[in-house]
Design an enzyme around this catalytic site. Structure first.
Site, PDB file in Angstrom:
ATOM      1  N   ASN A  10      -8.373  17.032 -16.619  1.00  0.00           N
ATOM      2  CA  ASN A  10      -7.667  16.108 -17.517  1.00  0.00           C
ATOM      3  C   ASN A  10      -7.984  14.700 -17.034  1.00  0.00           C
ATOM      4  OD1 ASN A  10      -5.919  14.655 -19.086  1.00  0.00           O
ATOM      5  ND2 ASN A  10      -4.066  15.301 -18.001  1.00  0.00           N
ATOM      6  N   TRP A  11      -8.890  14.040 -17.757  1.00  0.00           N
ATOM      7  CA  TRP A  11      -9.322  12.704 -17.312  1.00  0.00           C
ATOM      8  C   TRP A  11      -8.254  11.634 -17.570  1.00  0.00           C
ATOM      9  CZ3 TRP A  11     -15.103  12.082 -19.288  1.00  0.00           C
ATOM     10  CH2 TRP A  11     -15.888  13.107 -18.719  1.00  0.00           C
ATOM     11  N   LYS A  12      -7.258  11.980 -18.359  1.00  0.00           N
ATOM     12  CA  LYS A  12      -6.226  10.999 -18.749  1.00  0.00           C
ATOM     13  C   LYS A  12      -6.895   9.759 -19.359  1.00  0.00           C
ATOM     14  CE  LYS A  12      -3.441  12.756 -15.002  1.00  0.00           C
ATOM     15  NZ  LYS A  12      -2.153  12.743 -14.360  1.00  0.00           N
ATOM     16  N   HIS A  96       1.745  17.506 -22.265  1.00  0.00           N
ATOM     17  CA  HIS A  96       1.606  17.005 -20.889  1.00  0.00           C
ATOM     18  C   HIS A  96       2.845  16.166 -20.543  1.00  0.00           C
ATOM     19  CE1 HIS A  96       0.108  14.840 -17.410  1.00  0.00           C
ATOM     20  NE2 HIS A  96      -0.793  15.799 -17.288  1.00  0.00           N
ATOM     21  N   GLU A  98       3.166  13.440 -19.145  1.00  0.00           N
ATOM     22  CA  GLU A  98       3.046  12.009 -19.452  1.00  0.00           C
ATOM     23  C   GLU A  98       3.290  11.757 -20.935  1.00  0.00           C
ATOM     24  OE1 GLU A  98      -0.792  11.627 -17.615  1.00  0.00           O
ATOM     25  OE2 GLU A  98       0.155  11.994 -15.676  1.00  0.00           O
ATOM     26  N   GLU A 168       3.036  22.679 -14.773  1.00  0.00           N
ATOM     27  CA  GLU A 168       2.799  21.455 -14.015  1.00  0.00           C
ATOM     28  C   GLU A 168       4.134  20.847 -13.590  1.00  0.00           C
ATOM     29  OE1 GLU A 168      -1.242  19.680 -14.950  1.00  0.00           O
ATOM     30  OE2 GLU A 168       0.080  18.916 -16.495  1.00  0.00           O
ATOM     31  N   GLY A 174      -0.043  13.822  -9.783  1.00  0.00           N
ATOM     32  CA  GLY A 174      -0.517  12.515  -9.329  1.00  0.00           C
ATOM     33  C   GLY A 174       0.222  11.984  -8.120  1.00  0.00           C
ATOM     34  N   SER A 214      -1.686  17.845  -8.349  1.00  0.00           N
ATOM     35  CA  SER A 214      -2.364  17.489  -7.096  1.00  0.00           C
ATOM     36  C   SER A 214      -3.223  18.608  -6.524  1.00  0.00           C
ATOM     37  CB  SER A 214      -1.345  16.987  -6.061  1.00  0.00           C
ATOM     38  OG  SER A 214      -0.687  15.835  -6.550  1.00  0.00           O
ATOM     39  N   GLY A 235      -6.062  16.695 -12.581  1.00  0.00           N
ATOM     40  CA  GLY A 235      -6.086  15.301 -12.992  1.00  0.00           C
ATOM     41  C   GLY A 235      -7.041  14.489 -12.120  1.00  0.00           C
ATOM     42  N   GLY A 236      -6.491  13.846 -11.097  1.00  0.00           N
ATOM     43  CA  GLY A 236      -7.268  12.927 -10.260  1.00  0.00           C
ATOM     44  C   GLY A 236      -8.578  13.509  -9.753  1.00  0.00           C
TER      45      GLY A 236
HETATM   46  C1  PEP Z   1      -2.588  16.385 -14.614  1.00  0.00           C
HETATM   47  O1  PEP Z   1      -2.938  15.318 -15.055  1.00  0.00           O
HETATM   48  O2  PEP Z   1      -2.321  17.306 -15.392  1.00  0.00           O
HETATM   49  C2  PEP Z   1      -2.505  16.556 -13.167  1.00  0.00           C
HETATM   50  C3  PEP Z   1      -2.131  17.716 -12.683  1.00  0.00           C
HETATM   51  O3  PEP Z   1      -2.835  15.476 -12.392  1.00  0.00           O
HETATM   52  P1  PEP Z   1      -3.136  15.494 -10.796  1.00  0.00           P
HETATM   53  O4  PEP Z   1      -4.094  16.624 -10.539  1.00  0.00           O
HETATM   54  O5  PEP Z   1      -3.725  14.159 -10.514  1.00  0.00           O
HETATM   55  O6  PEP Z   1      -1.829  15.725 -10.112  1.00  0.00           O
END
Ligand code: PEP
Length: 251
Positions: A10-12, A96, A98, A168, A174, A214, A235-236
């Protein structure tokens, strides 16, 4: 029906046009042949171009990060399911945390988005998860159970067979804090038991349930080794090809 192992990025709201192209190319060129399905969840502007970059690689698919719940119309700035489909999108990340936090989305709205995505022949990646205070109050299974039922219980078995679930925990997204493999397994088992009650054993056993929060190359293997964890929503770590590829190689 067979359950798929999935590494979904997930590049956001990251990566301009050229950066996104280069990242997709680096993932394609570094990917080892395997049964793991790799999904790139990119901002809208990349979809059509990256569809071209991945089109000859059978185990990479394309995801959008949202879509509007209506077919079309006067919704300035929004993107419809039909538009996504026409760009070669396979999956749509929905619900999500966010989107819930910053755009006020709730499970009733997410249920409508799931319906339209399915209607257009794409697969929803339905995200659920609790905030820290809910876990600390010991109410996490109850809350996630309610989320799952509100968003998914109206589907037919055939529709549910197209859905991927991503658990999640909000406190792990994040933040660098990861659920322990045991915490992830416990919640995934709970989600699968709800799916079994509603849709039967065959559908529940075939549903991929991803963990997100994470996930990094250093912790992916232990999390993915849990019996009810079928991969990750990343994500990251999905923004660096070498990290994302290492995670995809952690099954
Ligand atoms: C996400 O954006 O769904 C996510 C899990 O981010 P991260 O891996 O950065 O925690």
């Amino acid at each position: 029906m067979e359950r798929k192992q999935i590494a979904a990025g997930n590049w956001k709201m990251n990566m301009d046009y050229n950066e996104g192209r280069d990242l997709a190319k680096a993932v394609v060129s570094g990917l080892q042949p395997s049964d793991v399905l790799v999904v790139l969840g990119t901002p809208y502007i990349h979809l059509k171009n990256i569809n071209g970059i991945i089109k000859d690689v059978s185990n990479i698919k394309l995801a959008a990060q949202n879509c509007h719940q209506e077919e079309n119309g006067a919704y300035t700035g929004e993107v419809s399911a039909a538009m996504l489909k026409s760009c070669g999108v396979d999956f749509v990340i929905l619900g999500h945390s966010e989107r819930r936090e910053y755009f006020g989305e709730d499970d009733k709205l997410i249920a409508r988005k799931i319906d339209i995505v399915l209607r257009h022949g794409m697969q929803p990646i339905y995200c659920c998860g609790e905030k820290l205070e809910v876990r600390e109050a010991g109410k996490h299974e109850e809350l996630v159970g309610e989320q799952v039922k509100t968003a998914l219980a109206h589907l037919t078995k055939e529709q549910m067979a197209q859905v991927v679930v991503a658990y999640e925990p909000v406190w792990a997204i994040g933040t660098g804090k990861t659920a322990t493999p045991g915490q992830a397994q416990q919640m995934h088992k709970h989600i699968r038991s709800i799916l079994r009650e509603k849709f039967g054993k065959e559908v529940a056993d075939a549903t991929s349930i991803l963990y997100g929060g994470s996930v990094k190359p250093g912790n992916a293997r232990e999390i993915f080794a849990q019996p009810d964890v079928d991969g990750g929503l990343i994500g990251g770590a999905a923004l660096k090809a070498s990290d994302f590829l290492a995670i995809a190689d952690s099954f």
